[in-house]
Design an enzyme around this catalytic site. Structure first.
Site, short mmCIF file in Angstrom:
data_model
loop_
_atom_site.label_atom_id
_atom_site.label_comp_id
_atom_site.label_asym_id
_atom_site.label_seq_id
_atom_site.Cartn_x
_atom_site.Cartn_y
_atom_site.Cartn_z
N CYS A 78 0.70 -1.62 0.36
CA CYS A 78 -0.12 0.33 -0.22
C CYS A 78 0.60 1.14 0.50
O CYS A 78 1.41 1.71 -0.64
CB CYS A 78 -0.76 0.44 0.99
SG CYS A 78 -1.83 1.15 0.14
N HIS A 174 -3.35 -5.18 1.76
CA HIS A 174 -2.65 -5.60 2.87
C HIS A 174 -2.45 -6.66 3.42
O HIS A 174 -3.43 -7.58 4.40
CB HIS A 174 -3.18 -4.32 3.61
CG HIS A 174 -2.79 -3.38 3.61
ND1 HIS A 174 -1.98 -2.50 4.61
CD2 HIS A 174 -4.03 -1.98 3.46
CE1 HIS A 174 -1.75 -1.04 4.72
NE2 HIS A 174 -3.63 -0.63 3.48
N GLU A 176 -0.54 -7.88 5.55
CA GLU A 176 -0.59 -8.05 7.19
C GLU A 176 -1.59 -7.38 8.01
O GLU A 176 -1.15 -7.67 9.33
CB GLU A 176 0.44 -7.03 6.95
CG GLU A 176 0.15 -5.15 7.39
CD GLU A 176 -0.17 -5.31 6.13
OE1 GLU A 176 -0.39 -5.58 4.81
OE2 GLU A 176 -0.20 -3.33 5.78
N1 GLN Z 1 -3.58 6.39 1.29
C1 GLN Z 1 -2.10 6.10 1.22
C2 GLN Z 1 -1.55 7.21 0.89
O1 GLN Z 1 -1.33 7.45 0.46
C3 GLN Z 1 -1.85 4.82 1.63
C4 GLN Z 1 -2.84 3.87 2.60
C5 GLN Z 1 -2.29 3.22 3.02
O2 GLN Z 1 -0.92 2.53 3.15
N2 GLN Z 1 -3.47 1.90 3.66
O3 GLN Z 1 -0.36 6.88 2.13
#
Ligand code: GLN
Length: 195
Positions: A78, A174, A176
């Site tokens: 992410c 994710h 995790e």
């Molecule tokens: N939207 C977040 C960002 O731009 C990432 C979201 C996440 O890691 N759950 O950093």
């Protein structure tokens, strides 16, 4: 070999929790000295702008870039994927962070919507046995384009939600945050860090 989780911001305990069920030694990485100890690194989800700033403040930007260029296996989830991307398409959610540019993808932050639009969806991850992986998407980046330097490894329907370039993997979801250990284990086996 020790496995590390970049522990500056984000869902660090969750990655460490999964890893401690998969490998003998998983440590938080906060300094260049910590980084020097690990043979594989996880970049957590969180807030990519904050993580980028903290990487810089910790004196980790240069050392991390050098380790990644020298073949350090990395699994980024992410916000981590955002930090590895070659290019960020401007997002509607404020200023984008600088990136390491090591994964040949163009991504847009928060492209699946806001926190309340978080969802779970089945993801097919190459090389995993068993049912589709339960993919948790929270303000996730969307992979808009995969360049010739990256290979898709995970899909939600037709859409690519994970890629790799050699030992560097980036996932929009994710692993995790689910109790399913298969992605962490598969990554570490693939890069030769366990097994
Ligand atoms: N939207 C977040 C960002 O731009 C990432 C979201 C996440 O890691 N759950 O950093």
């Amino acid at each position: 070999m020790k496995v590390g989780v970049l522990a500056l911001q984000g869902d660090v305990p969750e990655h460490l929790g999964v890893l401690r069920r998969v490998v003998r030694s998983a440590i938080p990485v906060r300094t260049p000295a910590d980084l020097a100890e690990v043979g594989a690194l996880f970049l957590p989800g969180g807030e990519s702008t904050a993580i980028a700033r903290l990487i810089e403040e910790a004196g980790l930007w240069g050392p991390l870039q050098a380790r990644i260029r020298n073949g350090l296996p990395v699994l980024a989830t992410c916000a981590g994927l955002i930090l590895l991307a070659r290019e960020l398409a401007p997002s509607a959610f404020g200023r984008d962070p600088p990136t390491f540019g090591v994964l040949d993808v163009r991504v847009r932050r928060n492209d699946y919507g806001a926190q309340r639009e978080s969802f779970e969806a089945p993801v097919v991850v190459d090389g995993l046995r068993g049912p589709p992986f339960p993919g948790v998407f929270i303000r996730s980046p969307r992979i808009l384009e995969v360049g010739p330097g990256a290979t898709p490894v995970a899909r939600r329907g037709e859409e690519v939600v994970g890629v790799r370039a050699g030992p560097v993997w980036g996932l929009a979801f994710h692993p995790e945050l689910s109790s399913d250990l298969r992605v962490h284990r598969h990554f570490l086996e693939t890069v030769g860090a366990v097994g």
